[in-house]
Design an enzyme around this catalytic site. Structure first.
Site, mmCIF file in Angstrom:
data_model
loop_
_atom_site.group_PDB
_atom_site.id
_atom_site.type_symbol
_atom_site.label_atom_id
_atom_site.label_comp_id
_atom_site.label_asym_id
_atom_site.label_seq_id
_atom_site.Cartn_x
_atom_site.Cartn_y
_atom_site.Cartn_z
ATOM 1 N N GLU A 201 2.506 4.545 -10.189
ATOM 2 C CA GLU A 201 2.902 3.714 -8.732
ATOM 3 C C GLU A 201 2.122 2.399 -9.069
ATOM 4 O O GLU A 201 1.237 2.252 -9.458
ATOM 5 C CB GLU A 201 2.473 4.143 -7.545
ATOM 6 C CG GLU A 201 3.289 4.722 -6.735
ATOM 7 C CD GLU A 201 2.879 5.689 -5.556
ATOM 8 O OE1 GLU A 201 3.387 6.576 -5.207
ATOM 9 O OE2 GLU A 201 1.688 5.171 -4.815
ATOM 10 N N HIS A 236 -10.766 7.752 -1.073
ATOM 11 C CA HIS A 236 -9.377 7.834 -0.498
ATOM 12 C C HIS A 236 -9.398 8.796 0.380
ATOM 13 O O HIS A 236 -8.434 9.325 0.783
ATOM 14 C CB HIS A 236 -8.713 8.285 -1.825
ATOM 15 C CG HIS A 236 -8.710 7.199 -2.764
ATOM 16 N ND1 HIS A 236 -8.187 5.875 -2.714
ATOM 17 C CD2 HIS A 236 -8.744 7.356 -4.184
ATOM 18 C CE1 HIS A 236 -8.180 5.222 -3.788
ATOM 19 N NE2 HIS A 236 -8.733 6.205 -4.775
ATOM 20 N N ARG A 293 1.862 19.610 8.575
ATOM 21 C CA ARG A 293 0.698 20.573 9.440
ATOM 22 C C ARG A 293 0.348 19.472 10.470
ATOM 23 O O ARG A 293 0.596 18.324 10.381
ATOM 24 C CB ARG A 293 -0.472 20.943 8.475
ATOM 25 C CG ARG A 293 -0.953 19.738 7.816
ATOM 26 C CD ARG A 293 -2.298 20.181 7.171
ATOM 27 N NE ARG A 293 -2.631 19.093 6.177
ATOM 28 C CZ ARG A 293 -3.209 18.007 6.174
ATOM 29 N NH1 ARG A 293 -3.369 17.566 7.458
ATOM 30 N NH2 ARG A 293 -3.440 16.950 5.470
HETATM 31 P P1 ADP Z 1 -3.619 12.344 -1.050
HETATM 32 O O1 ADP Z 1 -2.422 13.068 -0.957
HETATM 33 O O2 ADP Z 1 -4.660 12.745 -2.248
HETATM 34 O O3 ADP Z 1 -4.377 11.993 0.213
HETATM 35 P P2 ADP Z 1 -2.174 9.842 -0.715
HETATM 36 O O4 ADP Z 1 -0.994 9.451 -1.459
HETATM 37 O O5 ADP Z 1 -2.257 10.208 0.981
HETATM 38 O O6 ADP Z 1 -3.006 11.053 -1.609
HETATM 39 O O7 ADP Z 1 -3.338 8.597 -0.824
HETATM 40 C C1 ADP Z 1 -4.535 8.676 -0.295
HETATM 41 C C2 ADP Z 1 -5.065 7.267 -0.276
HETATM 42 O O8 ADP Z 1 -5.040 6.743 -1.491
HETATM 43 C C3 ADP Z 1 -4.371 6.282 0.777
HETATM 44 O O9 ADP Z 1 -4.544 6.273 1.896
HETATM 45 C C4 ADP Z 1 -4.925 4.945 -0.150
HETATM 46 O O10 ADP Z 1 -6.207 4.494 0.581
HETATM 47 C C5 ADP Z 1 -4.757 5.298 -1.582
HETATM 48 N N1 ADP Z 1 -3.454 4.963 -2.037
HETATM 49 C C6 ADP Z 1 -2.674 5.983 -2.553
HETATM 50 N N2 ADP Z 1 -1.624 5.277 -3.088
HETATM 51 C C7 ADP Z 1 -1.916 4.097 -3.136
HETATM 52 C C8 ADP Z 1 -1.285 2.798 -3.787
HETATM 53 N N3 ADP Z 1 0.062 2.932 -4.427
HETATM 54 N N4 ADP Z 1 -2.025 1.559 -3.718
HETATM 55 C C9 ADP Z 1 -3.012 1.738 -3.420
HETATM 56 N N5 ADP Z 1 -3.842 2.515 -2.728
HETATM 57 C C10 ADP Z 1 -2.996 3.734 -2.471
#
Ligand code: ADP
Length: 493
Positions: A201, A236, A293
């Site tokens: 991504e 994160h 959820r």
């Molecule tokens: P998880 O399912 O592990 O929680 P997420 O896809 O919801 O993963 O992402 C968690 C966090 O990671 C986001 O809130 C953000 O801080 C960071 N993040 C995820 N994708 C990106 C991205 N493409 N660019 C920058 N930060 C990202």
């Protein structure tokens, strides 16, 4: 469908929170518990409690057969999974349904699709939802990854399709780092999730994490309950959340709400769910994932909408229609949540285990505390280290922040380190109060030294207050029992 008794397949604050609403609705509750939780408040609160087994999650809260056994034994009509544990497990949701019990949540299909980031992207493709630039399929070929990364543009993010809880992500700054990071990401994903699928991504440089709460009934009615801002994160993972976001315009809010409803439609969603987005510097939003959820941070939405989300979940599970439409919903006031983790913010947010030697709750108008522990209890090492959620509600953002600072100083926890002091640090930081922050708040503004300075300031103030009081009352100070003596003088003799 009548629901007279619910089994709550969870522990801690969320088990209690769910049981409170069930009780309010006149529904009986069944708790389940492991060895470590024998004396936990959620066990005492429930009408009935069933012991599952040893402390490790695999032998208790993650053990589907034991939980099903408890549900059958206690003759419940429904199971609420809370969050974490089995809440996003499609096999469990199916097992519950197969036993003629209502799973309070979406259908297994929606859980399955949204539980996998690649499947989720695939499902929403036809719905015109903005997505982070990247590839929407699993990738293992390094040279293909190199070509794709050049097209997307560095920095890029390698993500595990089965990832969750902030795990399984790797930022790649330059092309030369790609091969090694890919290999690591794949082997980590295999080890952590049993699924080595990873994808690429665009790494959004200064993103804000903004999510939309949705509710959907079994009759095709869907509404959104506005946004929650969850950009204050470490590893994160969220630590401070608020609603509404300090920066959304009504137009963006409406557009994100509509996109969230489309995502929910893409998987025939039923129940309460959350669609997560990233918002870039120019306020473009991108679909991240959907959580099928109740979210940890749901209380901030409850406070600004006046809605009890667990009550809504139960009503939907009872096959009732939503009792309102989008036009009936509005935002009133501002809510803030600080997650109280048993972690040491002075030591890289590492878990801090021990016994709650002192545990005094803050109280007052506008303060809500969702917790599941009491003074004297030991914090088990087996589960998520979140102890409580401290939530404040004010007429506006500034009031909610001020109330949070006060509530944190009145919340006394001794015996373990917690993220409370970090929460205060955030609330007092100009980047937060101004609303100008992103997911890199911790990296950009936080150091343990700054927190230590805060502690030192507090100690100084406490000492000064103590000195002032002493000077005011020194003539009246007496050692109990020795009526004529002025103790400070005695002690120096
Ligand atoms: P998880 O399912 O592990 O929680 P997420 O896809 O919801 O993963 O992402 C968690 C966090 O990671 C986001 O809130 C953000 O801080 C960071 N993040 C995820 N994708 C990106 C991205 N493409 N660019 C920058 N930060 C990202």
């Amino acid at each position: 469908m009548e629901i007279k008794k619910i089994l709550v397949a969870n522990r801690g604050e969320i088990a209690l929170r769910i049981m409170r609403t069930a009780q309010k609705m006149g529904i009986k509750t069944v708790a389940v518990y492991s060895d470590a939780d024998r004396k936990a408040p959620h066990v005492r609160f429930a009408d009935e409690a069933v012991h599952l087994g040893n402390s490790p999650s695999s032998e208790s809260y993650l053990n589907m057969d034991k939980i099903m056994g408890a549900a059958i034994q206690t003759k419940v009509q429904a199971i609420h999974p809370g969050y974490g544990f089995l809440s996003e497990n499609a096999v469990f949701a199916q097992l519950v349904a197969d036993n003629g019990i209502t799973f309070i949540g979406p259908k297994p299909h929606a859980i399955k699709v949204m539980g996998n980031k690649l499947a989720a992207k695939e499902a929403v493709k036809a719905y015109n939802i903005p997505m982070v630039p990247g590839i929407e399929e699993s990738i293992t070929d390094i040279s293909l990854a190199q070509t794709v990364s050049e097209e997307i543009g560095f920095p890029i993010l390698i993500k595990a399709s089965a990832g969750g809880g902030g795990k399984g992500m790797r930022v790649v700054q330059e092309p030369s780092e790609l091969p090694e990071q890919m290999e690591r990401a794949i082997s980590e994903a295999k080890a952590a999730f049993g699924d080595g699928a990873v994808f690429l991504e665009k790494y959004i440089e200064s993103p804000r994490h903004i999510e939309i709460q949705i509710l959907a009934d079994n009759y095709g009615n869907m509404v959104h309950l506005f946004e929650r801002e969850c950009s204050i994160q470490r590893r994160h993972q969220k630590v401070v959340e608020e609603a509404p976001s300090a920066i959304l315009t009504p137009q963006i809010r409406a557009a994100m709400g509509e996109a969230a409803i489309q995502v929910a439609k893409a998987c025939d969603y039923v129940g309460a769910g959350t669609v997560e987005f990233l918002l870039d510097r120019d306020k473009n939003f991108y679909f991240l994932e959907m959580n099928t959820r109740l979210q940890v941070e749901h209380p901030v939405t409850e406070l600004i909408t006046g809605m009890d989300l667990v009550e809504q979940q139960i009503k939907i599970a009872r096959n009732e229609k939503l009792g309102f439409s989008q036009q009936d919903l509005s935002i009133e006031g501002h809510a803030l949540e600080v997650r109280v983790y048993a972690e040491d913010p002075l030591d890289n947010f590492l878990p801090s285990m021990g016994t709650l030697e002192t545990y005094k709750r803050p109280e007052g108008k506008g303060i809500r505390l969702d917790d599941g522990f009491e003074e004297g209890m030991e914090i088990p090492i087996f589960y998520d280290p979140m102890l409580a959620k401290l939530i404040t509600y004010g007429k506006d953002r500034a009031e909610a922040i001020q109330l949070m600072i006060r509530a944190i100083s009145e919340y006394k926890i001794k015996g373990i380190s917690t993220t409370l002091a970090f929460g205060k640090f955030v609330c007092e930081h100009q980047a937060f109060t101004s609303g100008e922050f992103d997911t890199h708040f911790v990296k950009n503004f936080y150091t343990p030294e700054l927190l230590q300075q805060q502690y030192a300031e507090e100690r100084k103030i406490a000492a000064m207050v103590g000195l002032k009081l002493f000077l005011e009352y020194k003539d009246k100070l007496k050692v109990p029992g020795s009526e004529n003596s002025n103790w400070p003088l005695k002690r120096t003799q």
